[in-house]
Design a protein around this motif. Structure first.
Motif, PDB file in Angstrom:
ATOM      1  N   PRO A  78      26.983   7.932   2.859  1.00  0.00           N
ATOM      2  CA  PRO A  78      26.187   7.521   1.620  1.00  0.00           C
ATOM      3  C   PRO A  78      25.795   6.100   1.705  1.00  0.00           C
ATOM      4  CG  PRO A  78      28.076   8.925   1.114  1.00  0.00           C
ATOM      5  CD  PRO A  78      27.918   8.620   2.592  1.00  0.00           C
ATOM      6  N   ALA A  79      26.713   5.228   2.401  1.00  0.00           N
ATOM      7  CA  ALA A  79      26.306   3.764   2.266  1.00  0.00           C
ATOM      8  C   ALA A  79      24.979   3.566   3.237  1.00  0.00           C
ATOM      9  CB  ALA A  79      27.724   3.085   2.733  1.00  0.00           C
ATOM     10  N   LEU A  80      24.960   4.072   3.951  1.00  0.00           N
ATOM     11  CA  LEU A  80      23.789   3.795   4.978  1.00  0.00           C
ATOM     12  C   LEU A  80      22.345   4.323   4.127  1.00  0.00           C
ATOM     13  CD1 LEU A  80      24.823   4.729   8.575  1.00  0.00           C
ATOM     14  CD2 LEU A  80      24.182   2.744   7.492  1.00  0.00           C
ATOM     15  N   MET A  81      22.601   5.757   3.396  1.00  0.00           N
ATOM     16  CA  MET A  81      21.625   6.042   2.546  1.00  0.00           C
ATOM     17  C   MET A  81      21.039   5.093   1.857  1.00  0.00           C
ATOM     18  SD  MET A  81      23.065   9.990   2.079  1.00  0.00           S
ATOM     19  CE  MET A  81      23.487  11.042   3.299  1.00  0.00           C
ATOM     20  N   ARG A 135      33.650  -6.459  13.378  1.00  0.00           N
ATOM     21  CA  ARG A 135      33.860  -6.699  12.183  1.00  0.00           C
ATOM     22  C   ARG A 135      34.622  -5.816  11.182  1.00  0.00           C
ATOM     23  NH1 ARG A 135      28.531  -9.270   9.405  1.00  0.00           N
ATOM     24  NH2 ARG A 135      30.077  -9.739   7.996  1.00  0.00           N
ATOM     25  N   LYS A 136      35.784  -6.262  10.808  1.00  0.00           N
ATOM     26  CA  LYS A 136      36.416  -5.408  10.038  1.00  0.00           C
ATOM     27  C   LYS A 136      35.621  -4.696   8.696  1.00  0.00           C
ATOM     28  CE  LYS A 136      40.896  -5.996   9.314  1.00  0.00           C
ATOM     29  NZ  LYS A 136      42.207  -6.588   8.797  1.00  0.00           N
ATOM     30  N   LEU A 137      35.763  -3.600   8.717  1.00  0.00           N
ATOM     31  CA  LEU A 137      35.033  -2.714   7.553  1.00  0.00           C
ATOM     32  C   LEU A 137      35.996  -2.332   6.465  1.00  0.00           C
ATOM     33  CD1 LEU A 137      32.343  -2.025   6.732  1.00  0.00           C
ATOM     34  CD2 LEU A 137      32.850   0.346   7.684  1.00  0.00           C
ATOM     35  N   VAL A 138      36.992  -1.635   6.755  1.00  0.00           N
ATOM     36  CA  VAL A 138      38.316  -1.312   5.805  1.00  0.00           C
ATOM     37  C   VAL A 138      39.607  -1.080   6.534  1.00  0.00           C
ATOM     38  CG1 VAL A 138      36.364  -0.140   4.109  1.00  0.00           C
ATOM     39  CG2 VAL A 138      37.436   0.893   5.766  1.00  0.00           C
ATOM     40  N   ARG A 139      40.370  -1.336   5.500  1.00  0.00           N
ATOM     41  CA  ARG A 139      41.867  -1.071   5.954  1.00  0.00           C
ATOM     42  C   ARG A 139      41.909   0.208   5.700  1.00  0.00           C
ATOM     43  NH1 ARG A 139      45.370  -3.082   9.697  1.00  0.00           N
ATOM     44  NH2 ARG A 139      47.671  -2.381   9.158  1.00  0.00           N
ATOM     45  N   ARG A 140      42.887   0.940   6.266  1.00  0.00           N
ATOM     46  CA  ARG A 140      42.974   2.596   5.994  1.00  0.00           C
ATOM     47  C   ARG A 140      44.457   2.858   6.077  1.00  0.00           C
ATOM     48  NH1 ARG A 140      39.078   6.306   8.628  1.00  0.00           N
ATOM     49  NH2 ARG A 140      39.545   7.456   6.440  1.00  0.00           N
ATOM     50  N   PRO A 141      45.129   2.806   5.002  1.00  0.00           N
ATOM     51  CA  PRO A 141      46.485   3.214   4.956  1.00  0.00           C
ATOM     52  C   PRO A 141      46.665   4.602   5.066  1.00  0.00           C
ATOM     53  CG  PRO A 141      45.821   2.611   2.556  1.00  0.00           C
ATOM     54  CD  PRO A 141      44.814   2.032   3.883  1.00  0.00           C
ATOM     55  N   MET A 142      47.985   5.226   5.430  1.00  0.00           N
ATOM     56  CA  MET A 142      48.172   6.503   5.658  1.00  0.00           C
ATOM     57  C   MET A 142      48.580   7.425   4.499  1.00  0.00           C
ATOM     58  SD  MET A 142      47.069   6.703   8.816  1.00  0.00           S
ATOM     59  CE  MET A 142      47.813   8.068   9.767  1.00  0.00           C
ATOM     60  N   MET A 143      48.733   8.615   4.721  1.00  0.00           N
ATOM     61  CA  MET A 143      49.252   9.758   3.584  1.00  0.00           C
ATOM     62  C   MET A 143      49.501  10.745   4.331  1.00  0.00           C
ATOM     63  SD  MET A 143      47.466  11.591   0.235  1.00  0.00           S
ATOM     64  CE  MET A 143      47.757  10.103  -0.758  1.00  0.00           C
ATOM     65  N   ALA A 144      50.727  11.523   4.106  1.00  0.00           N
ATOM     66  CA  ALA A 144      51.257  12.719   4.484  1.00  0.00           C
ATOM     67  C   ALA A 144      51.063  13.683   3.332  1.00  0.00           C
ATOM     68  CB  ALA A 144      52.662  12.707   5.148  1.00  0.00           C
ATOM     69  N   VAL A 145      50.564  14.860   3.685  1.00  0.00           N
ATOM     70  CA  VAL A 145      50.539  15.922   2.840  1.00  0.00           C
ATOM     71  C   VAL A 145      50.645  17.353   3.442  1.00  0.00           C
ATOM     72  CG1 VAL A 145      48.446  14.722   1.779  1.00  0.00           C
ATOM     73  CG2 VAL A 145      47.997  16.428   3.382  1.00  0.00           C
ATOM     74  N   ALA A 146      50.982  18.223   2.396  1.00  0.00           N
ATOM     75  CA  ALA A 146      51.053  19.713   2.809  1.00  0.00           C
ATOM     76  C   ALA A 146      50.627  20.707   1.877  1.00  0.00           C
ATOM     77  CB  ALA A 146      52.496  19.913   3.052  1.00  0.00           C
ATOM     78  N   VAL A 192      29.360  -4.141   5.345  1.00  0.00           N
ATOM     79  CA  VAL A 192      30.361  -5.303   5.103  1.00  0.00           C
ATOM     80  C   VAL A 192      30.765  -5.537   3.526  1.00  0.00           C
ATOM     81  CG1 VAL A 192      31.555  -7.441   5.420  1.00  0.00           C
ATOM     82  CG2 VAL A 192      30.309  -5.940   7.427  1.00  0.00           C
ATOM     83  N   GLN A 193      29.630  -5.687   2.918  1.00  0.00           N
ATOM     84  CA  GLN A 193      29.367  -6.240   1.474  1.00  0.00           C
ATOM     85  C   GLN A 193      29.633  -4.788   0.629  1.00  0.00           C
ATOM     86  OE1 GLN A 193      29.211  -9.044   0.081  1.00  0.00           O
ATOM     87  NE2 GLN A 193      29.656  -8.128  -1.733  1.00  0.00           N
ATOM     88  N   TYR A 194      29.223  -3.717   1.195  1.00  0.00           N
ATOM     89  CA  TYR A 194      29.280  -2.445   0.547  1.00  0.00           C
ATOM     90  C   TYR A 194      30.807  -2.147   0.224  1.00  0.00           C
ATOM     91  CZ  TYR A 194      28.355   2.538  -0.780  1.00  0.00           C
ATOM     92  OH  TYR A 194      28.264   3.725  -1.257  1.00  0.00           O
ATOM     93  N   PHE A 195      31.357  -2.319   1.282  1.00  0.00           N
ATOM     94  CA  PHE A 195      33.114  -1.928   1.579  1.00  0.00           C
ATOM     95  C   PHE A 195      34.043  -2.877   1.081  1.00  0.00           C
ATOM     96  CE2 PHE A 195      30.898   1.511   4.008  1.00  0.00           C
ATOM     97  CZ  PHE A 195      31.492   2.429   3.383  1.00  0.00           C
ATOM     98  N   ALA A 196      33.506  -4.087   0.524  1.00  0.00           N
ATOM     99  CA  ALA A 196      34.237  -5.484   0.617  1.00  0.00           C
ATOM    100  C   ALA A 196      35.276  -5.191  -0.424  1.00  0.00           C
ATOM    101  CB  ALA A 196      33.383  -6.511  -0.082  1.00  0.00           C
TER     102      ALA A 196
END
Length: 293
Positions: free
Chosen positions: A109-112, A156-167, A285-289
């Motif tokens: 969607p960002a590229l769109m 270049r860092k785009l986003v930081r992505r913390p984790m999640m566990a699910v079931a 980079v700006q889009y995901f800032a």
């Protein structure tokens, strides 16, 4: 003006260490690059490169010439960009490589949004989990997740992505609710990129070896397997947003979730980057800032 012919080809060969790789970067034939270098060497009256079957290296004269020539090329590119920025009308094709749920649900969607600003610009988005060779595959930039190993690329860092566990609720009902990462050794876990999951325990990163009957390197497939009760999944939080909202899965082990890692934009040396590529990278980079996983 003929004295400037071959300068760009010379600098590109010097930085890529090969005529064919330079040709790919410049989008021209290898024979053209070879002719331009030969004519430049003839005008200068000396050899600029020492050629072997595997590698092209600078001679002493070539190394000295490169130090001056690269500054000329940088200056020319900066001048071109200043003019282009005042009359931007991007065209051509932007080739991007990425994979996974983040690429499908957020990057695309960002590229769109970016391409909608430039009617003459085309986007070729390759959603493939294989690690591509940017130069050989003609990729302008790639989105990569995790630790980067290719030091030849700019990142270049785009986003930081913390984790999640699910079931799924069905899985928990049938197999019980794990309340500590160590309990996962007795559970069916859905393996994605690796079979060691990193959790935060008392401020320390601790790796837990897991196993399960289902493995896939596609985040969407892992999620579907989790929703069907095949096991516990552990991936970046954004992977589960919709599934949690629809109550298909529930978060578990929340106090122990790891900080995860980052998604990066990686690309070749920026010096010869087309304007459409540079503007697309800056836009993302700006889009995901302010993006919050």
């Amino acid at each position: 003006m003929n004295s400037f012919d071959g300068i760009i080809e010379f600098v590109t060969v010097a930085e890529t260490h090969g005529f064919s790789t330079a040709a790919k970067q410049l989008n021209c034939s290898t024979s053209h690059v070879s002719r331009q270098i030969a004519r430049l060497e003839e005008r200068l009256g000396c050899a600029l490169f020492a050629r072997s079957t595997r590698l092209v290296t600078l001679t002493d004269n070539g190394s000295a010439y490169y130090q001056h020539a690269k500054n000329l090329v940088i200056g020319l590119q900066q001048a071109n960009e200043q003019v282009n920025l005042k009359q931007v009308d991007l065209s051509g094709t932007l080739k991007v490589s990425a994979a996974g749920g983040f690429a499908e649900h957020y990057l695309a969607p960002a590229l769109m949004a970016f391409v909608s600003k430039y009617p003459q610009l085309n986007i070729d988005l390759d959603l493939n989990s294989r690690v591509v060779n940017l130069l050989e595959d003609g990729i302008d930039f790639a989105i990569r997740y995790g630790e980067l190993t290719d030091s030849s690329l700019v990142a270049r860092k785009l986003v930081r992505r913390p984790m999640m566990a699910v079931a799924s609720k069905d899985y928990v009902t049938e197999n019980g609710l794990p309340t500590h990462p160590n309990h996962l050794k007795n559970h069916n876990c859905i393996v994605s990129n690796n079979d060691t999951w990193e959790f935060n325990m008392d401020g320390n990163k601790v790796g837990i070896k897991i196993k399960g009957q289902w493995r896939s390197n596609n985040a969407n497939v892992v999620l579907e397997a989790c929703k069907k009760g095949l096991g516990i999944a552990y991936m970046p939080k954004s992977t589960f947003t919709t599934a949690i909202e629809s109550d298909d899965v529930i978060p578990i082990l929340e106090p122990f979730w790891g900080q995860g890692t980052s998604s990066w934009i990686v690309y070749q040396n920026k010096r010869f980057m087309p304007l459409r590529v540079r503007l697309a990278i800056d836009f993302l980079v700006q889009y995901f800032a302010d993006w919050d996983e």
